[in-house]
Scaffold this active site. Structure first.
Site, PDB file in Angstrom:
ATOM      1  N   SER A  14       0.831  -1.202   0.000  1.00  0.00           N
ATOM      2  CA  SER A  14       0.000   0.000   0.000  1.00  0.00           C
ATOM      3  C   SER A  14       0.866   1.252   0.000  1.00  0.00           C
ATOM      4  O   SER A  14       2.085   1.187   0.193  1.00  0.00           O
ATOM      5  CB  SER A  14      -0.916   0.018   1.233  1.00  0.00           C
ATOM      6  OG  SER A  14      -0.140   0.098   2.421  1.00  0.00           O
ATOM      7  N   LEU A  16       3.156   4.425  -0.304  1.00  0.00           N
ATOM      8  CA  LEU A  16       4.386   4.773  -1.021  1.00  0.00           C
ATOM      9  C   LEU A  16       5.064   3.533  -1.601  1.00  0.00           C
ATOM     10  O   LEU A  16       5.579   3.561  -2.724  1.00  0.00           O
ATOM     11  CB  LEU A  16       5.354   5.500  -0.081  1.00  0.00           C
ATOM     12  CG  LEU A  16       4.808   6.755   0.629  1.00  0.00           C
ATOM     13  CD1 LEU A  16       5.864   7.343   1.551  1.00  0.00           C
ATOM     14  CD2 LEU A  16       4.343   7.788  -0.386  1.00  0.00           C
ATOM     15  N   VAL A  59       9.760  -6.855   8.861  1.00  0.00           N
ATOM     16  CA  VAL A  59      11.113  -6.327   8.638  1.00  0.00           C
ATOM     17  C   VAL A  59      12.015  -6.436   9.856  1.00  0.00           C
ATOM     18  O   VAL A  59      13.245  -6.330   9.736  1.00  0.00           O
ATOM     19  CB  VAL A  59      11.080  -4.864   8.138  1.00  0.00           C
ATOM     20  CG1 VAL A  59      10.454  -4.788   6.756  1.00  0.00           C
ATOM     21  CG2 VAL A  59      10.354  -3.952   9.128  1.00  0.00           C
ATOM     22  N   CYS A  85      10.096   1.004   2.643  1.00  0.00           N
ATOM     23  CA  CYS A  85       8.908   1.827   2.894  1.00  0.00           C
ATOM     24  C   CYS A  85       8.089   1.347   4.087  1.00  0.00           C
ATOM     25  O   CYS A  85       7.121   2.009   4.476  1.00  0.00           O
ATOM     26  CB  CYS A  85       8.010   1.865   1.657  1.00  0.00           C
ATOM     27  SG  CYS A  85       8.694   2.762   0.252  1.00  0.00           S
ATOM     28  N   SER A 149      11.082  10.905   7.076  1.00  0.00           N
ATOM     29  CA  SER A 149       9.914  11.776   7.127  1.00  0.00           C
ATOM     30  C   SER A 149      10.407  13.161   7.497  1.00  0.00           C
ATOM     31  O   SER A 149      11.437  13.303   8.172  1.00  0.00           O
ATOM     32  CB  SER A 149       8.913  11.294   8.173  1.00  0.00           C
ATOM     33  OG  SER A 149       7.941  12.292   8.455  1.00  0.00           O
ATOM     34  N   TYR A 162       7.809   8.562  16.659  1.00  0.00           N
ATOM     35  CA  TYR A 162       7.905   8.575  15.199  1.00  0.00           C
ATOM     36  C   TYR A 162       9.109   9.404  14.740  1.00  0.00           C
ATOM     37  O   TYR A 162       9.895   8.967  13.895  1.00  0.00           O
ATOM     38  CB  TYR A 162       6.610   9.135  14.615  1.00  0.00           C
ATOM     39  CG  TYR A 162       6.506   9.018  13.111  1.00  0.00           C
ATOM     40  CD1 TYR A 162       6.315   7.779  12.503  1.00  0.00           C
ATOM     41  CD2 TYR A 162       6.574  10.148  12.301  1.00  0.00           C
ATOM     42  CE1 TYR A 162       6.207   7.670  11.123  1.00  0.00           C
ATOM     43  CE2 TYR A 162       6.461  10.055  10.927  1.00  0.00           C
ATOM     44  CZ  TYR A 162       6.282   8.809  10.339  1.00  0.00           C
ATOM     45  OH  TYR A 162       6.176   8.715   8.969  1.00  0.00           O
ATOM     46  N   PHE A 195       1.499  12.966   2.476  1.00  0.00           N
ATOM     47  CA  PHE A 195       1.138  12.252   1.258  1.00  0.00           C
ATOM     48  C   PHE A 195      -0.233  11.597   1.404  1.00  0.00           C
ATOM     49  O   PHE A 195      -0.660  11.231   2.499  1.00  0.00           O
ATOM     50  CB  PHE A 195       2.190  11.181   0.933  1.00  0.00           C
ATOM     51  CG  PHE A 195       3.324  11.694   0.097  1.00  0.00           C
ATOM     52  CD1 PHE A 195       3.456  11.322  -1.235  1.00  0.00           C
ATOM     53  CD2 PHE A 195       4.248  12.579   0.636  1.00  0.00           C
ATOM     54  CE1 PHE A 195       4.488  11.809  -2.008  1.00  0.00           C
ATOM     55  CE2 PHE A 195       5.283  13.075  -0.130  1.00  0.00           C
ATOM     56  CZ  PHE A 195       5.409  12.694  -1.472  1.00  0.00           C
ATOM     57  N   THR A 197      -1.777   8.812   1.449  1.00  0.00           N
ATOM     58  CA  THR A 197      -1.608   7.368   1.671  1.00  0.00           C
ATOM     59  C   THR A 197      -2.766   6.863   2.531  1.00  0.00           C
ATOM     60  O   THR A 197      -3.533   7.663   3.066  1.00  0.00           O
ATOM     61  CB  THR A 197      -0.277   7.097   2.390  1.00  0.00           C
ATOM     62  OG1 THR A 197      -0.313   7.756   3.666  1.00  0.00           O
ATOM     63  CG2 THR A 197       0.907   7.637   1.585  1.00  0.00           C
TER      64      THR A 197
END
Length: 255
Positions: A14, A16, A59, A85, A149, A162, A195, A197
């Site tokens: 999904s 990016l 990941v 991503c 980011s 974040y 973005f 998304t």
């Protein structure tokens, strides 16, 4: 440049990541699409065709990532590029004084683990295969692209976890590029702004309009394919290395 190349894209089901998968395929490449088993990765890969192979991947798991890299080697014979991503986020202040509750340590740890540690895990395991490629006329064997980011620089209230995770990705870009330079592997990071998304598309339209107006120009959310376009440019420009590129329409986040 992307024709007949093989890329591994994490978070590819999904947003990016998916945009990168689609663009790379359109340019004649092949892709190993990595995402969680619970994602729509298998369906996305099937809808695109035989040039995409889905690999269920957490990941942060050495086993999962190693297995995904094996898919690239076994299915397509090599690996040229990695685009990281995969990512998560939470929104909590460091301390909630109204409820007398501190930021949960497990939430902070999870965000840093997935975003920063997960990114490094994919890089450290994938470059071994990339390094086996024959170098091109510039001596390049492959390219790694990470996703940070603008929160790495302009973190807002509630973004401590974040921002820390994305700041780590910014901070590791140059040393990893230096580590891998002798093997002809370039490393760059994209720091996107706001973005369109799935993360933002769930917001009310009024909120999205407000966010769009905060961007100097163009006054709209970024299109995922614009991120993928930059990823392609990084791969195709032989002098881009060790750099973090903001992609944000000149946005600087308010507190």
């Amino acid at each position: 440049m992307l024709k007949n190349t093989v890329s591994l894209v994490t978070g590819g089901a999904s947003g990016l990541g998916k945009a990168c998968v689609e663009r790379f395929i359109q340019q004649g490449g092949k892709v190993v699409l990595c995402d969680l088993p619970s994602s729509s990765g298998a369906e996305v890969a099937k809808s695109i065709g035989s040039s995409v192979e889905f690999a269920a991947t957490d990941v942060t798991s050495e086993k999962d990532v190693a297995s995904a890299i094996s898919v690239a080697k076994d299915k397509f014979g090599k690996l040229d590029h990695v685009v990281n991503c995969a990512g998560v986020g939470v929104a909590y202040k460091t301390y909630n004084f109204n409820k007398n509750v501190p930021h949960k340590l497990e939430d902070f740890t999870k965000v840093v683990m997935v975003n920063a540690v997960g990114t490094f895990n994919v890089i450290r395991l994938s470059v071994g295969l990339i390094g086996q490629n024959q170098p091109n006329e510039n001596g390049t064997r492959g390219v790694v692209i990470n996703t940070a980011s603008i929160a790495a620089y302009d973190g807002q209230m509630g973004q401590a976890a974040y921002s820390a995770s994305k700041g780590a990705i910014v901070g590791m870009t140059l040393p990893i590029a230096r580590d891998l330079a002798s093997q002809g592997i370039r490393v760059c990071t994209i720091a996107p702004g706001l973005f369109d998304t799935p993360l933002l598309s769930s917001l009310p339209e009024k909120v999205k309009q407000f966010l769009s107006k905060s961007i100097p120009h163009p006054q709209r959310l970024g299109h995922p394919d614009e991120f993928a376009m930059l990823a392609q440019s990084i791969i195709e420009n032989p002098l881009l290395n060790g750099e973090v590129i903001r992609l944000d329409g000149a946005l600087r986040m308010q507190p």
